[in-house]
Scaffold this active site. Structure first.
Site, short mmCIF file in Angstrom:
data_model
loop_
_atom_site.label_atom_id
_atom_site.label_comp_id
_atom_site.label_asym_id
_atom_site.label_seq_id
_atom_site.Cartn_x
_atom_site.Cartn_y
_atom_site.Cartn_z
N PRO A 27 0.85 -1.20 0.00
CA PRO A 27 0.00 0.00 0.00
C PRO A 27 0.87 1.24 0.00
O PRO A 27 1.85 1.31 0.75
CB PRO A 27 -0.77 -0.11 1.34
CG PRO A 27 -0.03 -1.08 2.18
CD PRO A 27 0.87 -1.90 1.29
N ALA A 29 0.28 5.45 -0.02
CA ALA A 29 -0.64 6.59 -0.03
C ALA A 29 -0.33 7.50 -1.21
O ALA A 29 0.82 7.89 -1.42
CB ALA A 29 -0.55 7.35 1.28
N CYS A 111 2.42 2.70 10.10
CA CYS A 111 2.66 4.07 9.63
C CYS A 111 3.39 4.87 10.71
O CYS A 111 2.95 4.94 11.85
CB CYS A 111 1.33 4.74 9.26
SG CYS A 111 1.59 6.41 8.61
N ASN A 210 9.09 -7.01 4.03
CA ASN A 210 9.04 -5.73 3.29
C ASN A 210 10.19 -4.82 3.71
O ASN A 210 10.61 -4.82 4.86
CB ASN A 210 7.68 -5.05 3.55
CG ASN A 210 7.63 -3.59 3.13
OD1 ASN A 210 7.39 -2.71 3.95
ND2 ASN A 210 7.86 -3.32 1.85
N GLY A 211 10.67 -4.05 2.74
CA GLY A 211 11.66 -3.01 3.01
C GLY A 211 12.90 -3.14 2.15
O GLY A 211 13.55 -4.18 2.13
N ARG A 235 8.37 1.24 -2.86
CA ARG A 235 8.81 2.32 -3.75
C ARG A 235 9.37 1.83 -5.08
O ARG A 235 9.15 2.45 -6.11
CB ARG A 235 9.82 3.21 -3.03
CG ARG A 235 9.14 4.13 -2.03
CD ARG A 235 10.10 4.71 -1.06
NE ARG A 235 10.66 3.70 -0.17
CZ ARG A 235 11.50 3.97 0.81
NH1 ARG A 235 11.89 5.21 1.03
NH2 ARG A 235 11.96 2.99 1.58
#
Ligand SMILES: Cc1cc2nc3c(=O)[nH]c(=O)nc-3n(C[C@H](O)[C@H](O)[C@H](O)COP(=O)(O)O)c2cc1C
Length: 323
Positions: A27, A29, A111, A210-211, A235
């Site tokens: 996800p 934003a 977040c 993730n990351g 990203r």
């Protein structure tokens, strides 16, 4: 070099849902609207999540929220992400009309943004396991498949990754995603593989890592070092969505030009002209990150005022590089 698709590609079983691949689009934003999610799925992503949507905000019938959750039958598995801190708001959001078409509800417990954390939402929930558990249980009461995305803790002194992962499983979560950076790292620095590995050792539900994945090599290193069941890319998925085809071994004729034109076609169909242009410009500028000498074309793109002109500029930008 080893291939991800030969070593690690598999389906994921998340509750009663099976995905085609274990390579997921995160996800994001401002980015992961319907056209973008459809593109990632076509390129091989097993799931693509909506951006975070306020669970509380779903009470108010506003147009912006409807746009965030816009979907249709072409999106075969639908995953929405909710943000909040009030269990009843989550329960109502999961049972309400806006998420009715969605198969999966992902809960944002990662977040790091100050205003979010100040409200007790996002990563703040890693400090309140009882409340986090009540939120997961509230979502589960909707009967939907529920997943949780979280960080290992607020900082290196407050790592809660094992107990948090176990709490998620015990509360009924069907999958967890661990972003291997603590809250104080925000989005920078190397994710810590060991935190994700700890989560994987603590539970039996699928664990997604993730990351910092920017290449096939990164994805393989992540899997090697964490034992995770799959990877989630954020990203870099914006910069080069072809990574999904690469990792899943999908053969595709798509080019950057065809992908961005596909975004224009879809955005034109489901958004008004202004919103469509805003989306296309944002995605195009990510695609241009690795194209040298495009500064003036980028300026031209940002100042252009209608879709027809925008399409012409996109051909000039991406058409040249495809030959
Ligand atoms: C612009 C931006 C928006 C983001 N929005 C969300 C979001 O809505 N929900 C969420 O769980 N994470 C969000 N994230 C975090 C990403 O999903 C991901 O966890 C993070 O960027 C690390 O992955 P990466 O290193 O592959 O980018 C956002 C990150 C960025 C940079």
């Amino acid at each position: 070099m080893r291939k991800f698709c030969e070593t690690y590609l598999k389906k994921l079983h998340i509750g009663n849902i099976t995905t085609e691949s274990n390579v997921l689009m995160a996800p994001l934003a401002g980015y992961t609207c319907y056209p973008f999610r459809i593109m990632c799925r076509k390129l091989g992503a097993g799931l693509a999540f909506t951006e975070m949507v306020s669970a509380n905000g779903l009470k108010f019938n506003d147009k912006a929220t409807a746009r965030l959750l816009y979907t249709d039958a072409a999106e075969t598995l639908k995953a929405a992400q909710l943000l909040g801190s009030v269990p009843s708001a989550f329960e109502n959001a999961c049972k309400g009309g806006y998420t009715a078409d969605y198969d999966i509800i992902d809960i944002n417990m990662g977040c790091p943004v100050p205003n979010v954390v100040k409200n007790g939402e996002g990563c703040a929930l890693t400090q309140d396991l009882r409340l986090a558990s009540r939120i997961i249980e509230a979502c589960k009461r909707s009967g939907k498949v529920v997943t949780v995305k979280f960080r290992p803790g607020m900082n290196r002194e407050k790592i809660v990754v094992s107990e948090f992962a176990r709490m998620c499983e015990d509360s009924g979560a069907d999958m967890i995603t661990v972003h291997g950076r603590t809250r104080n790292m925000m989005y920078d620095g190397e994710p810590v593989y060991e935190y994700i590995a700890e989560a994987k050792r603590s539970v039996n539900i699928p664990v997604i890592a993730n990351g910092g994945i920017h290449s096939e090599e990164d994805a393989i290193r992540m899997m090697d070092n964490t034992g995770a069941d799959g990877v989630m890319i954020a990203r870099f998925g914006l910069e080069d969505p072809m990574i999904f085809a690469e990792l899943t071994g999908k053969v595709t004729k798509e080019t950057r030009l065809s992908l961005i034109m596909g975004q224009a076609d879809m955005a034109e169909k489901c958004f008004d002209e202004l919103s469509a242009m805003e989306h296309i410009k944002k995605i195009a500028s990510y695609f241009m990150k690795r194209l040298p000498g495009t500064k003036s074309l980028k300026q031209e793109m940002y100042s252009c005022g209608n879709l027809l002109q925008l399409r012409e500029i996109l051909v000039r930008i991406f058409g040249e590089t495809e030959k």
